[in-house]
Design a protein around this motif. Structure first.
Motif, mmCIF file in Angstrom:
data_model
loop_
_atom_site.group_PDB
_atom_site.id
_atom_site.type_symbol
_atom_site.label_atom_id
_atom_site.label_comp_id
_atom_site.label_asym_id
_atom_site.label_seq_id
_atom_site.Cartn_x
_atom_site.Cartn_y
_atom_site.Cartn_z
ATOM 1 N N VAL A 64 0.843 -1.199 0.000
ATOM 2 C CA VAL A 64 0.000 0.000 0.000
ATOM 3 C C VAL A 64 0.879 1.251 0.000
ATOM 4 O O VAL A 64 0.592 2.225 -0.697
ATOM 5 C CB VAL A 64 -0.962 -0.009 1.213
ATOM 6 N N ARG A 65 1.967 1.206 0.782
ATOM 7 C CA ARG A 65 2.882 2.353 0.807
ATOM 8 C C ARG A 65 3.487 2.599 -0.577
ATOM 9 O O ARG A 65 3.606 3.743 -1.018
ATOM 10 C CB ARG A 65 3.999 2.115 1.815
ATOM 11 N N ALA A 66 3.868 1.520 -1.244
ATOM 12 C CA ALA A 66 4.442 1.668 -2.589
ATOM 13 C C ALA A 66 3.406 2.237 -3.544
ATOM 14 O O ALA A 66 3.721 3.106 -4.377
ATOM 15 C CB ALA A 66 4.958 0.318 -3.086
ATOM 16 N N GLU A 67 2.171 1.755 -3.426
ATOM 17 C CA GLU A 67 1.108 2.256 -4.296
ATOM 18 C C GLU A 67 0.829 3.731 -4.022
ATOM 19 O O GLU A 67 0.645 4.528 -4.951
ATOM 20 C CB GLU A 67 -0.168 1.435 -4.083
ATOM 21 N N ILE A 68 0.840 4.127 -2.758
ATOM 22 C CA ILE A 68 0.635 5.532 -2.405
ATOM 23 C C ILE A 68 1.785 6.375 -2.943
ATOM 24 O O ILE A 68 1.574 7.489 -3.436
ATOM 25 C CB ILE A 68 0.479 5.693 -0.877
ATOM 26 N N GLY A 69 3.006 5.851 -2.865
ATOM 27 C CA GLY A 69 4.144 6.573 -3.422
ATOM 28 C C GLY A 69 3.998 6.783 -4.921
ATOM 29 O O GLY A 69 4.302 7.862 -5.443
ATOM 30 N N ALA A 73 3.580 10.392 -6.863
ATOM 31 C CA ALA A 73 4.405 10.819 -8.004
ATOM 32 C C ALA A 73 3.522 11.212 -9.188
ATOM 33 O O ALA A 73 3.781 12.221 -9.860
ATOM 34 C CB ALA A 73 5.363 9.703 -8.390
ATOM 35 N N GLU A 74 2.480 10.437 -9.434
ATOM 36 C CA GLU A 74 1.566 10.742 -10.536
ATOM 37 C C GLU A 74 0.848 12.072 -10.296
ATOM 38 O O GLU A 74 0.720 12.896 -11.215
ATOM 39 C CB GLU A 74 0.543 9.609 -10.676
ATOM 40 N N MET A 75 0.417 12.298 -9.051
ATOM 41 C CA MET A 75 -0.253 13.559 -8.730
ATOM 42 C C MET A 75 0.701 14.739 -8.886
ATOM 43 O O MET A 75 0.315 15.788 -9.398
ATOM 44 C CB MET A 75 -0.794 13.524 -7.291
ATOM 45 N N ASN A 76 1.945 14.569 -8.442
ATOM 46 C CA ASN A 76 2.918 15.649 -8.592
ATOM 47 C C ASN A 76 3.165 15.965 -10.060
ATOM 48 O O ASN A 76 3.286 17.133 -10.437
ATOM 49 C CB ASN A 76 4.231 15.296 -7.885
ATOM 50 N N THR A 77 3.213 14.941 -10.886
ATOM 51 C CA THR A 77 3.394 15.156 -12.327
ATOM 52 C C THR A 77 2.215 15.933 -12.904
ATOM 53 O O THR A 77 2.402 16.883 -13.672
ATOM 54 C CB THR A 77 3.541 13.800 -13.048
ATOM 55 N N LYS A 78 1.002 15.557 -12.514
ATOM 56 C CA LYS A 78 -0.184 16.253 -13.028
ATOM 57 C C LYS A 78 -0.243 17.685 -12.504
ATOM 58 O O LYS A 78 -0.601 18.606 -13.247
ATOM 59 C CB LYS A 78 -1.445 15.483 -12.678
ATOM 60 N N PHE A 79 0.123 17.885 -11.246
ATOM 61 C CA PHE A 79 0.144 19.243 -10.701
ATOM 62 C C PHE A 79 1.193 20.101 -11.399
ATOM 63 O O PHE A 79 0.970 21.296 -11.619
ATOM 64 C CB PHE A 79 0.386 19.243 -9.192
#
Length: 113
Positions: A64-69, A73-79
């Motif tokens: 779950v931690r890896a998935e959240i990481g 990263a995906e959210m930071n890219t979109k932001f």
């Protein structure tokens, strides 16, 4: 029966009773030890099973931690993409504002600040 025979019978009966109590208590202690050892074995088995389940839960938490990481990263890219779009829009609005000020100055002959 005379007095000596009665006392002999009492002694023999007492010895038999003490012997019987010794045998019964010894057997009881052996049975109790056996049951406690069996219970100890079951507890050790449950401990091992519980440790296995805890390790499994730790593995799931790590997943779950890896998935959240990855999602972070995906959210930071979109932001970052949204930030670039806002920067582009700010530049366009600044250019548009500059053009409007030039038109107002040219048309009306004064600055609008």
């Amino acid at each position: 029966m005379n007095d000596a025979q009665i006392w002999t019978m009492i002694g023999a009966f007492t010895a038999i009773m003490f012997g019987m109590m010794t045998v019964v208590s010894t057997l009881f202690v052996r049975v109790l030890r056996g049951e406690l050892n069996g219970l100890r074995g079951q507890l050790n088995g449950l401990r091992g099973e519980l440790n296995g389940q805890i390790h499994g839960v730790h593995g799931q938490i790590d997943g779950v931690r890896a998935e959240i990481g990855g999602l972070r990263a995906e959210m930071n890219t979109k932001f970052d993409g949204v930030d670039r779009r806002f920067d582009s829009m700010n530049q366009r609005i600044d250019g548009l504002d500059r053009d409007v000020q030039a038109l107002v100055k040219h048309t009306f002959g004064f600055d609008r600040d």
